[in-house]
Design a protein around this motif. Structure first.
Motif, short mmCIF file in Angstrom:
data_model
loop_
_atom_site.label_atom_id
_atom_site.label_comp_id
_atom_site.label_asym_id
_atom_site.label_seq_id
_atom_site.Cartn_x
_atom_site.Cartn_y
_atom_site.Cartn_z
N VAL A 16 0.73 -1.16 0.17
CA VAL A 16 0.03 0.26 -0.05
C VAL A 16 0.82 1.35 0.11
CG1 VAL A 16 -1.71 1.38 1.26
CG2 VAL A 16 -2.16 -1.07 0.92
N GLU A 17 1.98 1.42 0.75
CA GLU A 17 2.89 2.25 0.98
C GLU A 17 3.27 2.73 -0.51
OE1 GLU A 17 3.52 4.74 3.27
OE2 GLU A 17 1.81 3.85 4.02
N GLU A 18 3.92 1.63 -1.00
CA GLU A 18 4.32 1.83 -2.34
C GLU A 18 3.74 2.17 -3.52
OE1 GLU A 18 6.00 -1.67 -5.85
OE2 GLU A 18 6.49 -2.03 -3.68
N ILE A 19 2.29 1.75 -3.52
CA ILE A 19 1.39 2.43 -4.53
C ILE A 19 1.09 3.80 -4.38
CG2 ILE A 19 0.83 0.09 -5.41
CD1 ILE A 19 -1.70 0.36 -3.92
N VAL A 20 1.03 4.03 -3.14
CA VAL A 20 0.78 5.44 -2.74
C VAL A 20 2.06 6.33 -3.06
CG1 VAL A 20 0.32 7.20 -0.85
CG2 VAL A 20 -0.96 4.88 -0.84
N ARG A 21 2.98 5.98 -2.65
CA ARG A 21 4.26 6.63 -3.16
C ARG A 21 4.55 6.70 -4.55
NH1 ARG A 21 8.23 3.57 -1.02
NH2 ARG A 21 7.28 2.92 0.83
N ALA A 22 4.09 5.77 -5.34
CA ALA A 22 4.43 5.93 -6.67
C ALA A 22 3.18 6.68 -7.53
CB ALA A 22 4.16 4.38 -7.31
N GLY A 23 2.20 7.16 -6.45
CA GLY A 23 1.31 8.25 -7.11
C GLY A 23 0.03 7.38 -7.76
N LYS A 24 -0.29 6.30 -7.49
CA LYS A 24 -1.28 5.33 -8.17
C LYS A 24 -2.56 5.80 -7.46
CE LYS A 24 1.27 1.80 -10.10
NZ LYS A 24 1.83 0.64 -10.29
N TYR A 25 -2.49 6.05 -5.96
CA TYR A 25 -3.50 6.42 -4.98
C TYR A 25 -2.96 7.65 -4.56
CZ TYR A 25 -5.59 1.96 -6.42
OH TYR A 25 -6.16 1.12 -7.12
N GLN A 26 -3.86 8.55 -4.02
CA GLN A 26 -3.53 9.74 -3.03
C GLN A 26 -3.25 9.54 -1.60
OE1 GLN A 26 -6.25 13.03 -3.47
NE2 GLN A 26 -6.10 13.15 -5.75
N ASN A 27 -3.84 8.26 -1.13
CA ASN A 27 -3.54 7.93 0.11
C ASN A 27 -4.01 6.42 0.61
OD1 ASN A 27 -6.52 7.72 0.67
ND2 ASN A 27 -6.26 9.76 0.84
N ALA A 28 -3.72 6.01 1.55
CA ALA A 28 -3.92 4.47 1.82
C ALA A 28 -5.51 4.26 1.91
CB ALA A 28 -3.37 4.10 3.08
N SER A 29 -6.25 5.00 2.17
CA SER A 29 -7.58 4.81 2.35
C SER A 29 -8.00 4.51 1.01
CB SER A 29 -8.48 5.93 3.02
OG SER A 29 -8.06 5.89 4.44
N GLU A 30 -7.83 5.42 -0.01
CA GLU A 30 -8.27 5.36 -1.45
C GLU A 30 -7.79 3.89 -2.10
OE1 GLU A 30 -6.47 7.49 -5.21
OE2 GLU A 30 -7.72 8.98 -4.03
N ALA A 31 -6.65 3.58 -1.65
CA ALA A 31 -6.06 2.13 -2.14
C ALA A 31 -6.91 1.07 -1.56
CB ALA A 31 -4.79 2.07 -1.99
N VAL A 32 -7.19 1.07 -0.44
CA VAL A 32 -7.93 0.16 0.38
C VAL A 32 -9.28 0.03 -0.30
CG1 VAL A 32 -8.76 -0.75 2.37
CG2 VAL A 32 -6.46 -0.11 2.45
N ARG A 33 -10.03 1.07 -0.28
CA ARG A 33 -11.50 1.23 -0.90
C ARG A 33 -11.45 0.48 -2.48
NH1 ARG A 33 -11.65 6.11 1.70
NH2 ARG A 33 -10.96 7.28 -0.13
N ASP A 34 -10.36 0.85 -3.27
CA ASP A 34 -10.19 0.38 -4.72
C ASP A 34 -10.20 -1.30 -4.22
OD1 ASP A 34 -10.17 0.35 -7.35
OD2 ASP A 34 -8.13 0.04 -7.32
N ALA A 35 -9.46 -1.76 -3.50
CA ALA A 35 -9.19 -3.03 -2.95
C ALA A 35 -10.66 -3.93 -2.86
CB ALA A 35 -8.14 -3.44 -2.22
N VAL A 36 -11.29 -3.09 -1.81
CA VAL A 36 -12.69 -3.77 -1.46
C VAL A 36 -13.56 -3.72 -2.74
CG1 VAL A 36 -14.50 -3.21 -0.05
CG2 VAL A 36 -12.28 -2.78 0.70
N ARG A 37 -13.61 -2.73 -3.59
CA ARG A 37 -14.32 -2.63 -4.69
C ARG A 37 -13.94 -3.86 -5.50
NH1 ARG A 37 -13.59 2.77 -4.25
NH2 ARG A 37 -11.94 2.82 -5.61
N GLY A 38 -12.65 -4.20 -5.69
CA GLY A 38 -12.22 -5.20 -6.51
C GLY A 38 -12.86 -6.59 -6.00
#
Length: 90
Positions: A16-38
């Motif tokens: 999660v930290e890696e994809i946020v740092r890479a700019g794919k998500y603005q924050n961890a919450s956004e990344a986790v919400r996308d994972a839940v949608r998946g």
């Protein structure tokens, strides 16, 4: 928006930290919400596959009841299955 605490493994947290740092998500919450949608999409697809399987099973059982089947001797089984596999790939 509701809040929830979750525990991640070290590997999941690092990802999660890696994809946020890479700019794919603005924050961890956004990344986790996308994972839940998946996960929601995958579970819905699994339900559709299961329903399709049940439909095929019912069709097969109905065909058996009607006598709409071909008996295959044990000696011919491999050749019959090979023929079905070949016609299915076409």
């Amino acid at each position: 928006m509701p809040s929830r605490n979750i525990n991640l493994t070290a590997e999941q947290d690092a990802f999660v930290e890696e994809i946020v740092r890479a700019g794919k998500y603005q924050n961890a919450s956004e990344a986790v919400r996308d994972a839940v949608r998946g996960l929601q999409q995958r579970l819905a697809a699994d339900e559709l596959k299961l329903e399709l399987l049940r439909t095929h099973i019912k069709a097969g059982l109905d065909a058996l009841e009607r006598g709409a089947f071909t008996e295959v001797d044990d000696a011919d089984l491999d050749a019959t299955l090979d023929g079905l596999a070949t016609s299915a790939t076409r």
